[in-house]
Design an enzyme around this catalytic site. Sequence first.
Site, mmCIF file in Angstrom:
data_model
loop_
_atom_site.group_PDB
_atom_site.id
_atom_site.type_symbol
_atom_site.label_atom_id
_atom_site.label_comp_id
_atom_site.label_asym_id
_atom_site.label_seq_id
_atom_site.Cartn_x
_atom_site.Cartn_y
_atom_site.Cartn_z
ATOM 1 C CG ASP A 1 -0.366 -0.012 2.177
ATOM 2 O OD1 ASP A 1 1.527 0.078 2.884
ATOM 3 O OD2 ASP A 1 -0.861 -0.424 3.555
ATOM 4 C CB SER A 2 5.060 1.642 -0.170
ATOM 5 O OG SER A 2 5.164 0.680 -0.811
ATOM 6 C CG ASP B 1 0.071 -4.420 1.503
ATOM 7 O OD1 ASP B 1 0.510 -5.330 1.894
ATOM 8 O OD2 ASP B 1 0.257 -3.358 1.932
ATOM 9 C CE LYS C 1 3.457 -6.018 2.820
ATOM 10 N NZ LYS C 1 2.498 -5.079 3.872
ATOM 11 C CD GLU D 1 0.983 -2.373 7.716
ATOM 12 O OE1 GLU D 1 0.609 -1.861 8.510
ATOM 13 O OE2 GLU D 1 1.274 -2.188 6.540
ATOM 14 C CD GLU E 1 7.640 -1.317 7.000
ATOM 15 O OE1 GLU E 1 6.771 -1.795 6.519
ATOM 16 O OE2 GLU E 1 7.990 -0.188 7.126
HETATM 17 O O1 KIV Z 1 3.176 -1.314 1.248
HETATM 18 C C1 KIV Z 1 4.946 -2.040 1.432
HETATM 19 O O2 KIV Z 1 5.444 -1.296 0.092
HETATM 20 C C2 KIV Z 1 5.473 -2.699 1.986
HETATM 21 C C3 KIV Z 1 6.786 -3.003 1.857
HETATM 22 C C4 KIV Z 1 7.670 -2.958 3.550
HETATM 23 C C5 KIV Z 1 6.657 -4.322 0.964
HETATM 24 O O3 KIV Z 1 4.821 -3.244 2.972
#
Ligand code: KIV
Length: 282
Positions: A44-45, A83, A111, A113, A180
Site C-alpha cells: 500500500d506504499s 497488500d 499480505k 499488517e 519492518e
Molecule cells: O507497502 C509496502 O510497500 C510494504 C513494503 C514493506 C513492502 O509493505
Amino acid sequence: MKKTIEYLNNKKKNQQKITALTSYDYPTTLLLEKAGIDMIILGDSVGTNILGYKDETEVTLEDMIHHAKAVSRALQNIFLVVDLPYRTHETPQEAVFNAKQLLKAGADAVKFEGIKENIVQVLKDNGILVMCHIGLNPQYHQEDMKQGKITRGKILDEAVQLLQGAKTLEKAGADLIILEKIPEKVAKIITENISIPAIGIGAGKYCDGQVLIINDLIGIGEKKFKHAPDYINLRKPILETLLRYKDETEKQLFPAKEHVNLIRTGELEKFKDWCSNQGFKI
Ligand code: KIV
C-alpha cells in the site's frame, strides 16, 4: 520458471537470500523480470509513492486491484504479493472476500499488517497464501511515525512481542513474513526462530531476504531513508531531461529532422492544391 512458495522456502533452507522489491506498474515490472528478482510486494506504499495520498490509510482495495492488474500483465516468473489495504481485513469474512479479489487480479499471495492469527487461519482455510507484516506497520502507526518513532523492538518488551508475534503467525499458518524497521540483532533472532522466510526492510542483513521500495532504490523519491542504499539518484537526470525538452521545444529545436515523417514525393503539391480549392490555409 515461475517462482513459487516452495522456491522461496528452498532459498531459506539453502541459506540463499531472497530478493524482493515493490513494483506498482507494468514497465517497472518488466525491468524487475529482466533482473531476475524473486518477489514483488505490491504494497500500500503505492499510496504515497504513486498516487500522491497523504499516507497508507487512504489506499483502497480498488487501488490495489488496479495496480495488481498492471503489474501482472508484465509478470512471468516473479512471485507477486499484494497488500490488503487499511480496513479491508477487519473481519475474517471481509479478509477472504477481498483477498480473493486480489488473487483474481494476479496476486500469488496476499499480505496484511499486524498480528491477527484468526485472519491468517481463515485465509489459509480458503487456500490463500499469506504474508504477514510486523514491526513498523504504517496502516496503524501513523501517529508514531509523525513523532519519529519508527523502529520497533528497541526495548525488551517490544522485542519479545515481535518474536512472540512472529511465532504466533507462523503457527497460524503464515507462509512469509515482513520484518519492518526492527533492530538487526532482534530481526536475526526472529528469522532464526521461524521456519518461514523473513523478508526485511530496515531490519538488517540476517533476514532471509530484503525488500526495498523501488522509488527509494532508484532515487526518484523526495526523501532519503537510512535503510536504502545510495546506488543512484534518478531525480537529477530526469529533471535535466525535462528541462532540456522544455527548452528545445520552446526554441523549436525539437522535433528535429530525424523525428518527423515525410509525405510521399509529389503528393504534397497535390494535397496543397486540394486544400486551396477547399479554402484551407496552406
Ligand atoms: O507497502 C509496502 O510497500 C510494504 C513494503 C514493506 C513492502 O509493505
